[in-house]
Every structure is written in C-alpha cells, then in structure tokens.
Motif scaffolding. Structure first.
Motif, short mmCIF file in Angstrom:
data_model
loop_
_atom_site.label_atom_id
_atom_site.label_comp_id
_atom_site.label_asym_id
_atom_site.label_seq_id
_atom_site.Cartn_x
_atom_site.Cartn_y
_atom_site.Cartn_z
N SER A 7 0.85 -1.20 0.00
CA SER A 7 0.00 0.00 0.00
C SER A 7 0.88 1.25 0.00
O SER A 7 0.62 2.22 -0.71
CB SER A 7 -0.90 0.03 1.24
N LYS A 8 1.95 1.20 0.79
CA LYS A 8 2.86 2.36 0.88
C LYS A 8 3.52 2.62 -0.48
O LYS A 8 3.58 3.77 -0.94
CB LYS A 8 3.91 2.08 1.95
N SER A 13 4.00 6.00 -5.42
CA SER A 13 3.98 6.17 -6.86
C SER A 13 2.76 7.01 -7.30
O SER A 13 2.85 7.86 -8.17
CB SER A 13 4.01 4.79 -7.51
N ALA A 14 1.61 6.80 -6.64
CA ALA A 14 0.37 7.51 -7.03
C ALA A 14 0.47 9.01 -6.84
O ALA A 14 -0.13 9.79 -7.59
CB ALA A 14 -0.80 6.97 -6.22
N LYS A 15 1.24 9.42 -5.83
CA LYS A 15 1.34 10.85 -5.54
C LYS A 15 1.81 11.66 -6.74
O LYS A 15 1.53 12.84 -6.83
CB LYS A 15 2.30 11.07 -4.36
N GLY A 16 2.54 10.98 -7.66
CA GLY A 16 3.07 11.69 -8.83
C GLY A 16 2.00 12.08 -9.83
O GLY A 16 2.23 12.94 -10.69
N TYR A 17 0.84 11.45 -9.78
CA TYR A 17 -0.15 11.75 -10.82
C TYR A 17 -1.58 11.92 -10.31
O TYR A 17 -2.51 12.17 -11.08
CB TYR A 17 -0.13 10.69 -11.94
N THR A 18 -1.81 11.77 -9.00
CA THR A 18 -3.12 12.13 -8.46
C THR A 18 -2.91 12.65 -7.04
O THR A 18 -1.82 12.54 -6.51
CB THR A 18 -4.10 10.93 -8.51
N VAL A 19 -3.94 13.22 -6.47
CA VAL A 19 -3.74 13.92 -5.20
C VAL A 19 -3.77 12.93 -4.04
O VAL A 19 -4.80 12.29 -3.78
CB VAL A 19 -4.84 15.00 -5.01
N ARG A 20 -2.63 12.78 -3.39
CA ARG A 20 -2.50 11.90 -2.20
C ARG A 20 -3.00 10.49 -2.44
O ARG A 20 -3.39 9.78 -1.51
CB ARG A 20 -3.25 12.50 -1.00
N GLY A 21 -3.06 10.10 -3.71
CA GLY A 21 -3.38 8.70 -4.00
C GLY A 21 -4.81 8.27 -3.74
O GLY A 21 -5.08 7.07 -3.66
N ILE A 29 -6.09 8.33 4.70
CA ILE A 29 -5.79 8.18 6.13
C ILE A 29 -4.28 8.28 6.32
O ILE A 29 -3.51 8.00 5.40
CB ILE A 29 -6.32 6.85 6.73
N GLN A 30 -3.88 8.63 7.52
CA GLN A 30 -2.45 8.76 7.85
C GLN A 30 -1.87 7.38 8.19
O GLN A 30 -2.58 6.59 8.80
CB GLN A 30 -2.28 9.67 9.08
N PRO A 31 -0.64 7.04 7.87
CA PRO A 31 0.29 7.87 7.12
C PRO A 31 0.09 7.77 5.61
O PRO A 31 0.63 8.56 4.85
CB PRO A 31 1.66 7.30 7.52
N HIS A 32 -0.72 6.78 5.16
CA HIS A 32 -1.02 6.66 3.73
C HIS A 32 -2.29 5.82 3.58
O HIS A 32 -2.62 5.01 4.48
CB HIS A 32 0.15 6.01 2.97
#
Ligand SMILES: Cc1ncc(COP(=O)(O)O)c(C=O)c1O
Length: 432
Positions: A7-8, A13-21, A29-32
């Motif tokens: 999941s981490k 990787s998702a953060k590069g193309y959408t908002v916070r995955g 949710i925190q931390p991801h």
C-alpha cells in the motif's frame, strides 16, 4: 504490526499523478491510504494480503455484504443489453414501484446517482415549490458536498458561534455559502425559534433523522415528531436525508422506525448494495416540479436509472423489503452495544457505544452524545488507541473518532464474536 508495504509503495507512486493517491478525500488516512484487492461478504483483503472483518462497509452502502450473489447476478444479466441507451427501461420503473411500496413518504420517485446529486436536485425542487431560497440544516450533519450543504459539518468551536444560534461555517473553500441556516440537533425548542424566525425565507429543513456523521447519534424520544410539527406549522417542507440511515433500522428507513413522515426523502448508499444509485422520493406535488412537460425544475443526469444500478437496486430491495435483514442488524447491534458496555464497566473505562440497524460508534466519554457540541466531551486519544488495536486484531475500524461503523447481513456470528474479542483486547490497551 500489520504489514502495509505494498500500500505504501502504491501511494508513493500515485502521488506523482493524483492527489495523495485517493479519489475522495474521505479515503485518505495517515500515514497513507490502504489499497484493497478484493472483498467478499464481511471480509476485505488489502494488496499486502491482510484480511480484515470490514466495519467500514464503504461508508454505508454494503448492507447485504460485499459481492452479494443475487445482486451480482442481476447486474450480470444486464451487461449484454447494450448499456446506456438513450431510452428509459422498465427495470428503473420496477425500482420506483418497489420504493413507493417501502418508504412511507414515497408517493413519487426520481432516480439519480449519488447522495450529493440527489440532495442538489431536492434543494432545487424545494426552492421551486416554495418560491423561497434559504435552506436549514443541522449542525454536525454531512449532507454531501454541494454549496448549500457543506456547511457546519464539523466546524471549529471558535467559529461555530452560540449553541442556540449556530453560525453557518463553510467546511471548504470554493463554496457559495450564503443561503444556509444552521440548527442544532435534538433540541426542538431551539429549532422552533430559528424556524419560526426564518420561515418566510426557508425553502426546506434538511435533517439526517439519525445523525450518522457524528458517529451514531439517535434522535431523542419525540424529537422527530416535534420537528415534523414545527415544519408543518411554519409551512417549511421537511426533508429527511436518509442517504446513510435509509433501509437500516427498518425497510422504510428511519421514517418507518420512528413513525415520522417527511415531505421528501433522499436515499442512496444501501439502496443498491454498493452500486451508485440515489433517489429523491416524496409528495407528488413536490416531485412533480420536475415534470419534463410543464415543470419548473430541470431534472437531468446521463446515468440516471442506468441498467447496472437499477438491476442492483431491484435485487437489493427484494432482500431488504421483508425486514429480516433489519431485524438481524438491529439485534446484532444491540448485542454489540451490550458487550461493549460490559467490557467498559469491567475495565472501569468511561465509554459508550451508540448505534442502530447495523451502524454504531464507540465514544470515550461519560456523557451522552446527543448533538455536535456534545461530541467535544469525547477523548480522542483513547479512541485512537482503541482503533489501532482493533485494526491490529484484524477488524477494519476507521481512524476518526466521529466515524459511523457498520456491519452487514453477511457478518455472521463468528465475525461478531471476533469483533467482541477484539474490543476486549482494545479496551484493555485503552485501560493501560
Ligand atoms: C447523510 C449523508 N448525506 C449525503 C451524503 C452524500 O452522498 P454521496 O457521497 O453519495 O454523494 C452522505 C455521504 O456520506 C451522507 O452520509
């Protein structure tokens, strides 16, 4: 510790193309975020292979459990029909008919896709019907993310104003928030004052009869009846937001359970067991303002009544209309509450569980939680410990102290036993 490595990695990787995955901020949710692979019945499996008993149930819809066979079969039967033809289907009419048979306020029905959309349609209808423009809503209530409704959901206390005359506080930037009036929950005297003072401007009072966005807060005895009287006396249409509580305590929802019939009801979530469908149901004279021939309100939506959703709803409603599911959910919730209170008492912890119809929340406080302001007595730190242990014990609990958890008809005895064992372990950790 539950391993969430994959999941981490997906998140990084998702953060590069959408908002916070995530595709809704509510899934962050925190931390991801946690990414899921599959779900069946009462269980979900994440991409790291962890198995959980699901007590989130996609924030409310999956009342029959994940992947319910009859619902899936009904949807599968529609897959080959040639989807989204620009004509109406008999299947959508079947769903409207079933809803009029189940929901006390449903003289007439119009379908839509999400709770927010249906709520926006409803507000336009109420304004057109009454010729008035303001909307009253309940402090602490979430009624979707539209301009009129994303107000005073969870406002900071220093902005919220006096408890008997709450400010209208936008929960987001980007809203045009000038037409909403805010009323506290569970206090008919204050509601009477605010509504009678504003009645000549009020197009509707929108209320979630069971507040499932403050955890799970039930109406005091007689409160909804009084709200019905006050709105009638002041000629203000009463709208029940049963997006989340609909179908849960009884086949006809909270209105059947408490014996109070609003003018209009907004339904979604459990209506199609996870497929996107919502409905505005109510008095014909109000719903008819959307008449395509001589109505005043344009009722649109490319996907309204689409085959997938109505097939799912038709099969789901067949399961829900007998009342057996609700009897099981009410009984199971009652047992969970009793067990939780017994554990809390044994551990000497001030805590309560409130719930109905398969939905519930635990509050670490010795005061009854009756409205938004009373949630401030809850000790969040204790809930955080409780939630973390539940999660480690394989129960998918959400890390927010005002979240409304849920079980489904697929949560069988051994799931509920595991849930109770996990609560025991979690409470002993809270005690430490
Ligand atoms: C009571 C209530 N009303 C409206 C909505 C909005 O529904 P949707 O998320 O389908 O737009 C929600 C969503 O959680 C809700 O809980």
């Amino acid at each position: 510790m539950t391993k969430l490595q994959k999941s981490k990695e997906i998140y990084e990787s998702a953060k590069g193309y959408t908002v916070r995955g995530v595709q809704t901020n509510f899934k962050y949710i925190q931390p991801h975020p946690i990414y899921f692979e599959r779900a069946q019945g009462s269980r979900i499996w994440d991409v790291d292979g962890n198995e959980y008993i699901d007590c989130v149930m996609n924030f409310g819809p999956c009342i029959l459990g994940h992947g319910h066979l009859k619902v899936l079969e009904a949807v599968r039967n529609q897959l080959e029909t040639g989807l989204t033809v620009g004509l109406e289907t008999e299947l959508s009419l079947e769903v409207c008919k079933k809803l009029t048979g189940m929901i006390p306020s449903a003289e007439s029905v119009r379908l839509s896709n999400t709770g927010t959309e249906a709520m926006m349609h409803t507000i336009q209808m109420a304004r057109a019907f009454t010729g008035k423009s303001k909307i009253a809503k309940i402090e602490g209530g979430y009624n979707g993310w539209s301009d009129d409704m994303l107000i005073s959901y969870h406002p900071p206390l220093d902005k919220a104003g006096p408890a008997d005359l709450p400010n209208a506080v936008p929960d987001s930037s980007g809203l045009r928030a000038d037409s909403t009036i805010v009323i506290p929950y569970n206090n008919a005297d204050i509601a009477r004052k605010i509504i009678s003072r504003n009645h000549d401007q009020l197009a509707a009072l929108i209320i979630e009869p069971i507040m499932m966005n403050l955890g799970c807060v039930l109406p005091r005895e007689g409160y909804l009846q009084e709200i019905r009287e006050i709105t009638e006396e002041n000629d203000v249409p009463l709208i029940f937001d049963e997006v989340k509580c609909g179908f849960k305590p009884a086949p006809g929802g909270a209105q059947e359970y408490y014996g109070v019939t609003p003018d209009v009801t907004v339904l979604a979530k459990a209506i199609a067991n996870g497929f996107p469908l919502s409905a505005v149901v109510g008095k014909s004279e109000i719903i008819n303002v959307t008449d395509p021939v001589d109505g005043k309100v344009l009722y649109g939506g490319t996907y309204n009544g689409n085959q997938m959703a109505v097939a799912a709803a038709s099969a789901t409603l067949d399961e829900l209309r007998t009342g057996e599911v609700q009897a099981y959910l009410n009984k199971s919730t009652h047992n969970l509450i009793e067990t939780f209170h017994r554990i809390a008492e044994n551990e000497g912890i001030s805590a309560r569980m409130q719930g109905i119809g398969g939905n519930f929340q635990t509050y670490f406080t010795d005061e009854e939680v009756v409205d938004y302001r009373s949630t401030f007595s809850v000790e969040k730190e204790k809930y955080d410990i409780f939630q973390k242990v539940m999660f480690e014990e394989g129960i998918y609990f959400w890390p927010a102290h005002l979240f409304c958890h849920g079980i489904s008809a697929a949560h069988v005895e051994r799931d509920l036993e595991k849930l109770c064992d996990a609560m025991e372990a979690a409470m002993s950790e809270v005690k430490k």
